[in-house]
Design an enzyme around this catalytic site. Sequence first.
Site, PDB file in Angstrom:
ATOM      1  N   SER A  64       0.797  -1.232   0.000  1.00 51.69           N
ATOM      2  CA  SER A  64       0.000   0.000   0.000  1.00 51.69           C
ATOM      3  C   SER A  64       0.829   1.281   0.000  1.00 51.69           C
ATOM      4  O   SER A  64       0.258   2.375  -0.069  1.00 51.69           O
ATOM      5  CB  SER A  64      -0.944   0.012   1.205  1.00 51.69           C
ATOM      6  N   LYS A  67      -0.011   3.732  -2.677  1.00 54.86           N
ATOM      7  CA  LYS A  67      -1.037   4.776  -2.566  1.00 54.86           C
ATOM      8  C   LYS A  67      -0.436   6.164  -2.356  1.00 54.86           C
ATOM      9  O   LYS A  67      -1.136   7.169  -2.530  1.00 54.86           O
ATOM     10  CB  LYS A  67      -2.011   4.431  -1.436  1.00 54.86           C
ATOM     11  N   SER A 124      -6.186   3.690   4.118  1.00 53.14           N
ATOM     12  CA  SER A 124      -5.530   2.837   3.128  1.00 53.14           C
ATOM     13  C   SER A 124      -6.543   2.073   2.295  1.00 53.14           C
ATOM     14  O   SER A 124      -6.346   0.897   1.962  1.00 53.14           O
ATOM     15  CB  SER A 124      -4.550   1.856   3.802  1.00 53.14           C
ATOM     16  N   LYS A 226       2.990   6.699   5.366  1.00 54.60           N
ATOM     17  CA  LYS A 226       2.130   5.624   4.876  1.00 54.60           C
ATOM     18  C   LYS A 226       2.698   4.263   5.239  1.00 54.60           C
ATOM     19  O   LYS A 226       3.907   4.043   5.217  1.00 54.60           O
ATOM     20  CB  LYS A 226       1.992   5.736   3.357  1.00 54.60           C
TER      21      LYS A 226
END
Length: 386
Positions: A64, A67, A124, A226
Amino acid sequence: MSSTLTRTFTVAALSALAWLPATAAPVIIPAPPQISSTGYILMDADTGKVLVEHNADEQLPPASLTKMMTSYIVSGDIESGKIGEQDLVEVSVKAWRMGGSKMFIREGTQVPVIDLLRGVIIQSGNDASVALAEHVAGSEDAFVDIMNQQAALLGMTSTHYKNATGWPAEGHLTTARDLSLLAQALINHHPEHYALYSEKYFSYNGINQPNRNKLLFTDDSIDGIKTGHTDEAGYCLVASGQRDGMRLISVVMGTRSEGARANESQKLLAYGFRYFQTHTVYAAGEVLSTNRVWGGQRDEVQLGVAKRVALTIPRGAEKALKAELQLPEVIKAPLSAGQQMGRLTISLEGETLYDQSLVVTEDVAEAGFFARLWDGIKLFFFQLFN
């Protein structure tokens, strides 16, 4: 006869325009901590200086962390006016059906762009990522093309995206170094939206979810960025924080657990903050030398730095910085503000940290015929006896 003059100063002495020999005790930095991670890097977000790295160029699945690029592109489109924060995005079947981490948007409903952006960053959400990708580019595949184009523009030479979410896919890879460049761009290019990365909770559709970045809850200096996790990628974290005017970015990839990715990131950041500093050497436009001008309507011109000069150095080492100016012996009008002339080199214990041209700070117009003629005579004798 040499065409340039070279003068060496301590940085502090150069700021005062007075010569002084540089003397300082050697700077000793302890070895960085041992980090349990497949690949990692620690960077100064301001200067781009890499302080620690290991396997930083090994291509790894980003999960992720993908992202970050999705949100970067959306933030750019908002700031350029291509889309608006309150624009309504219709949720497709594909977005609604996405598995993994979710924002829990519903098929056929309309969701504001800014809510989806929070869903991507804080929750997320794979569903939110696909919905935004389709809204921006018409399809996720078309959005992936934009992602790869943007990666190339940012110098992320070892990154290739296959989707907007980080869902496992063959060839969907990046590196710790490339992620540090993306993080730097997120922070510097979109500061307003970067603030979203520090939000600890986001509630949508009656479901309140916490940010998966544990450092936000344990360290007040951390404000992003993140997390990522898949079986193949392991537990990953790109983190950033600021202390005493210094912002650092850490990337750890392939750790063994949620706790490990937070702990290893904390070790890197603590090392950087403890032993290094971001030092502003000269402010943008600062004058470093005043020089004689021949054949101009003015007799002198100032040379300085066009942009702020900031360096990442060991804490307490600023007095050991040595600056060297290379200046032309003869400067003739006309001159234009911003024109490159001369050179500034800054070093620490023999290592060059900065090497850029100086610039003329203001225009100097050419003098009239008789003034130029008289200056030419004076210049002849100046060069003859020097």
